[in-house]
Design a protein around this motif. Structure first.
Motif, mmCIF file in Angstrom:
data_model
loop_
_atom_site.group_PDB
_atom_site.id
_atom_site.type_symbol
_atom_site.label_atom_id
_atom_site.label_comp_id
_atom_site.label_asym_id
_atom_site.label_seq_id
_atom_site.Cartn_x
_atom_site.Cartn_y
_atom_site.Cartn_z
ATOM 1 N N ASN A 51 0.831 -1.212 0.000
ATOM 2 C CA ASN A 51 0.000 0.000 0.000
ATOM 3 C C ASN A 51 0.861 1.256 0.000
ATOM 4 O OD1 ASN A 51 -2.443 -1.260 -0.137
ATOM 5 N ND2 ASN A 51 -2.944 -1.004 2.022
ATOM 6 N N LYS B 274 -0.824 4.650 -1.335
ATOM 7 C CA LYS B 274 -2.067 4.611 -0.549
ATOM 8 C C LYS B 274 -1.743 4.905 0.912
ATOM 9 C CE LYS B 274 -4.350 1.233 -3.508
ATOM 10 N NZ LYS B 274 -4.909 -0.111 -3.570
ATOM 11 N N PHE C 91 -1.013 3.927 4.010
ATOM 12 C CA PHE C 91 -0.549 2.699 4.655
ATOM 13 C C PHE C 91 -0.657 2.783 6.171
ATOM 14 C CE2 PHE C 91 3.191 5.374 4.367
ATOM 15 C CZ PHE C 91 3.783 5.225 5.606
#
Length: 185
Positions: free
Chosen positions: A139, A144, A146
């Protein structure tokens, strides 16, 4: 009245000196050398266990610290893959070392997870926790969030990693003590 002749006495004496005595000496020697060899093996497997545990402890310690650093609000660290080179499946801890662990921890208080379950808990750490942590790393690499995923998993990860680490350190100490004894368990 029974009289034993001199020839019978010498025959019995000769038989016991030439047949029975060597068998008794051989049996005693076999037992003593076997016991000494067994004690040496116990020491050796305790030392092997210490060496194996040192590598596992190093990786679990680094992994736990890496997870903590990832979630530290003052640090802006991206998550790193956790080390796993020492883990080679359930047989990372060989049967002989497992037997030493079971013996030395039999009457000892467990610290962390139960020592008798070392294979279970190290497997859970290396096969499940690290695999799940890899999702946090993926991620982060995709840009993203995380930290949300890491925080979701962190509370159980920190508790589990700490339990595994404490268990490994405790077992290592017991095996070190055992390897120094004259009559190891």
């Amino acid at each position: 009245m029974v009289l034993i002749s001199i020839t019978e006495t010498t025959w019995i004496q000769s038989f016991s000196e030439n047949v029975i005595a060597p068998i008794v000496v051989a049996a005693i020697a076999f037992f003593l050398f076997g016991k000494i060899d067994e004690l040496r093996k116990r020491k050796s497997y305790s030392k092997l266990g210490v060496a194996i545990l040192n590598t596992l402890i190093e990786e679990v310690q680094y992994g736990r610290n890496s997870i903590k650093d990832t979630l530290d609000p003052e640090k802006n660290d991206k998550p790193h893959p956790l080390p796993r080179k020492s883990w080679n499946g359930i047989n990372t801890v060989p049967d002989e070392v497992l037997l030493r662990i079971l013996e030395v921890s039999k009457k000892q208080k467990d610290i962390g997870f139960p020592s008798a379950e070392i294979r279970i808990h190290t497997k859970n750490y290396f096969d499940h926790m690290i695999t799940n942590w890899d999702q946090v790393v993926i991620n982060a690499s995709l840009g993203k969030d995380f930290k949300a995923l890491a925080k979701l998993k962190y509370s159980t990860y920190d508790e589990a990693a700490t339990g595994v680490l404490n268990m490994l350190i405790n077992i290592r100490q017991l095996l070190e003590e055992n390897s120094k004894k004259w009559f190891p368990k």
